[in-house]
Design a protein around this motif. Structure first.
Motif, PDB file in Angstrom:
ATOM      1  N   LEU A 117       0.848  -1.192   0.000  1.00  0.00           N
ATOM      2  CA  LEU A 117       0.000   0.000   0.000  1.00  0.00           C
ATOM      3  C   LEU A 117       0.882   1.238   0.000  1.00  0.00           C
ATOM      4  O   LEU A 117       1.949   1.239   0.617  1.00  0.00           O
ATOM      5  CB  LEU A 117      -0.889   0.032   1.250  1.00  0.00           C
ATOM      6  N   PRO A 118       0.427   2.302  -0.649  1.00  0.00           N
ATOM      7  CA  PRO A 118       1.182   3.554  -0.565  1.00  0.00           C
ATOM      8  C   PRO A 118       1.020   4.156   0.827  1.00  0.00           C
ATOM      9  O   PRO A 118       0.136   3.761   1.594  1.00  0.00           O
ATOM     10  CB  PRO A 118       0.521   4.435  -1.625  1.00  0.00           C
ATOM     11  N   GLU A 119       1.875   5.096   1.155  1.00  0.00           N
ATOM     12  CA  GLU A 119       1.737   5.838   2.417  1.00  0.00           C
ATOM     13  C   GLU A 119       1.447   7.293   2.085  1.00  0.00           C
ATOM     14  O   GLU A 119       2.250   7.926   1.419  1.00  0.00           O
ATOM     15  CB  GLU A 119       3.012   5.728   3.250  1.00  0.00           C
ATOM     16  N   PRO A 120       0.317   7.800   2.475  1.00  0.00           N
ATOM     17  CA  PRO A 120      -0.753   7.095   3.186  1.00  0.00           C
ATOM     18  C   PRO A 120      -1.551   6.199   2.230  1.00  0.00           C
ATOM     19  O   PRO A 120      -1.579   6.421   1.029  1.00  0.00           O
ATOM     20  CB  PRO A 120      -1.624   8.225   3.723  1.00  0.00           C
ATOM     21  N   ALA A 121      -2.203   5.215   2.822  1.00  0.00           N
ATOM     22  CA  ALA A 121      -3.046   4.319   2.030  1.00  0.00           C
ATOM     23  C   ALA A 121      -4.246   5.079   1.487  1.00  0.00           C
ATOM     24  O   ALA A 121      -4.723   6.043   2.102  1.00  0.00           O
ATOM     25  CB  ALA A 121      -3.519   3.149   2.895  1.00  0.00           C
ATOM     26  N   PHE A 122      -4.722   4.662   0.339  1.00  0.00           N
ATOM     27  CA  PHE A 122      -5.914   5.292  -0.234  1.00  0.00           C
ATOM     28  C   PHE A 122      -7.097   5.143   0.718  1.00  0.00           C
ATOM     29  O   PHE A 122      -7.833   6.096   0.958  1.00  0.00           O
ATOM     30  CB  PHE A 122      -6.230   4.671  -1.598  1.00  0.00           C
ATOM     31  N   LEU A 123      -7.290   3.949   1.261  1.00  0.00           N
ATOM     32  CA  LEU A 123      -8.335   3.695   2.259  1.00  0.00           C
ATOM     33  C   LEU A 123      -7.683   3.122   3.507  1.00  0.00           C
ATOM     34  O   LEU A 123      -7.330   1.954   3.554  1.00  0.00           O
ATOM     35  CB  LEU A 123      -9.379   2.711   1.725  1.00  0.00           C
ATOM     36  N   GLU A 124      -7.531   3.928   4.496  1.00  0.00           N
ATOM     37  CA  GLU A 124      -6.983   3.476   5.780  1.00  0.00           C
ATOM     38  C   GLU A 124      -8.114   2.943   6.661  1.00  0.00           C
ATOM     39  O   GLU A 124      -8.030   1.868   7.224  1.00  0.00           O
ATOM     40  CB  GLU A 124      -6.262   4.628   6.479  1.00  0.00           C
ATOM     41  N   VAL A 141     -24.986  -4.722   8.423  1.00  0.00           N
ATOM     42  CA  VAL A 141     -24.256  -3.778   7.575  1.00  0.00           C
ATOM     43  C   VAL A 141     -22.930  -4.419   7.174  1.00  0.00           C
ATOM     44  O   VAL A 141     -21.933  -4.301   7.891  1.00  0.00           O
ATOM     45  CB  VAL A 141     -24.024  -2.426   8.300  1.00  0.00           C
ATOM     46  N   PRO A 142     -22.904  -5.123   6.049  1.00  0.00           N
ATOM     47  CA  PRO A 142     -21.670  -5.769   5.604  1.00  0.00           C
ATOM     48  C   PRO A 142     -20.781  -4.805   4.823  1.00  0.00           C
ATOM     49  O   PRO A 142     -21.237  -3.782   4.312  1.00  0.00           O
ATOM     50  CB  PRO A 142     -22.167  -6.888   4.704  1.00  0.00           C
ATOM     51  N   LEU A 143     -19.501  -5.169   4.722  1.00  0.00           N
ATOM     52  CA  LEU A 143     -18.535  -4.393   3.950  1.00  0.00           C
ATOM     53  C   LEU A 143     -17.787  -5.346   3.025  1.00  0.00           C
ATOM     54  O   LEU A 143     -17.245  -6.354   3.477  1.00  0.00           O
ATOM     55  CB  LEU A 143     -17.533  -3.705   4.892  1.00  0.00           C
ATOM     56  N   ASN A 144     -17.782  -5.034   1.741  1.00  0.00           N
ATOM     57  CA  ASN A 144     -16.933  -5.708   0.757  1.00  0.00           C
ATOM     58  C   ASN A 144     -15.831  -4.713   0.438  1.00  0.00           C
ATOM     59  O   ASN A 144     -16.133  -3.579   0.046  1.00  0.00           O
ATOM     60  CB  ASN A 144     -17.711  -6.054  -0.508  1.00  0.00           C
ATOM     61  N   CYS A 145     -14.570  -5.106   0.604  1.00  0.00           N
ATOM     62  CA  CYS A 145     -13.510  -4.108   0.456  1.00  0.00           C
ATOM     63  C   CYS A 145     -12.274  -4.648  -0.236  1.00  0.00           C
ATOM     64  O   CYS A 145     -12.003  -5.851  -0.237  1.00  0.00           O
ATOM     65  CB  CYS A 145     -13.134  -3.523   1.809  1.00  0.00           C
ATOM     66  N   SER A 146     -11.538  -3.719  -0.811  1.00  0.00           N
ATOM     67  CA  SER A 146     -10.214  -3.942  -1.376  1.00  0.00           C
ATOM     68  C   SER A 146      -9.386  -2.727  -0.963  1.00  0.00           C
ATOM     69  O   SER A 146      -9.921  -1.795  -0.360  1.00  0.00           O
ATOM     70  CB  SER A 146     -10.295  -4.069  -2.905  1.00  0.00           C
ATOM     71  N   PRO A 147      -8.103  -2.690  -1.286  1.00  0.00           N
ATOM     72  CA  PRO A 147      -7.316  -1.517  -0.896  1.00  0.00           C
ATOM     73  C   PRO A 147      -7.774  -0.211  -1.560  1.00  0.00           C
ATOM     74  O   PRO A 147      -7.446   0.870  -1.084  1.00  0.00           O
ATOM     75  CB  PRO A 147      -5.900  -1.874  -1.347  1.00  0.00           C
ATOM     76  N   TYR A 148      -8.540  -0.310  -2.649  1.00  0.00           N
ATOM     77  CA  TYR A 148      -8.908   0.894  -3.392  1.00  0.00           C
ATOM     78  C   TYR A 148     -10.400   1.085  -3.595  1.00  0.00           C
ATOM     79  O   TYR A 148     -10.809   1.947  -4.375  1.00  0.00           O
ATOM     80  CB  TYR A 148      -8.194   0.890  -4.748  1.00  0.00           C
ATOM     81  N   GLY A 149     -11.219   0.326  -2.911  1.00  0.00           N
ATOM     82  CA  GLY A 149     -12.649   0.503  -3.048  1.00  0.00           C
ATOM     83  C   GLY A 149     -13.433  -0.344  -2.073  1.00  0.00           C
ATOM     84  O   GLY A 149     -12.906  -1.291  -1.494  1.00  0.00           O
TER      85      GLY A 149
END
Length: 156
Positions: A117-124, A141-149
């Protein structure tokens, strides 16, 4: 006959039945009407890592109630191997109408899995603000996530 979750049995994944899901929910967030029938209430979540295609184990989750612009922390927990919390975030009797926030610390989760991940991360941290109007219903309330969305929805 109980229908299974999923479109087809490809032989590659374990199949979970609605009976299994209902039993798991009854252990964690069920309430009973005067006639003894079960109804769901309270608040639950789960997290799926869409980057790795796995449940997101070890994600720190914080629940807050927002009143007059002020946030009060109600629960802090970490997801289990199934990407869920071991107990409901809000028990049925603790659920009140109002605004809530869920924080999901996905930056540390992805770093822990070795995802560059870059610093800072796109989604921390992903914060979802949502409202509960009907406290007799179950809120998921579920969450589907990746580092960018990420995506969320009102689950069942």
């Amino acid at each position: 006959m109980v229908p299974s979750i999923g479109a087809q049995d490809d032989g590659l994944r374990p199949r979970r039945s609605y009976v299994w899901r209902e039993a798991a929910c009854k252990r964690s967030a069920a309430t009973f009407d005067d006639d003894g029938t079960t109804r769901m209430a309270g608040l639950t979540t789960h997290i799926l890592d869409t980057h790795g295609g796995v449940p997101a184990k070890g994600v720190a989750v914080t629940l807050r109630r927002v009143t007059d612009g002020q946030a009060e922390t109600l629960a802090t927990t970490v997801t289990n191997a199934d990407g869920r919390t071991d107990a409901p975030l809000l028990a049925p009797e603790a659920t009140q109408p109002g605004l809530y926030e869920l924080d999901f610390a996905i930056g540390p989760y992805f770093r822990g899995r070795g995802v560059p991940l870059p610093e800072p991360a796109f989604l921390e941290t992903v914060t979802i603000r949502f409202g509960i109007a009907d406290t007799s219903r179950h809120w998921h309330v579920p969450l589907n996530c990746s580092p960018y969305g990420y995506t969320t929805y009102r689950g069942s």
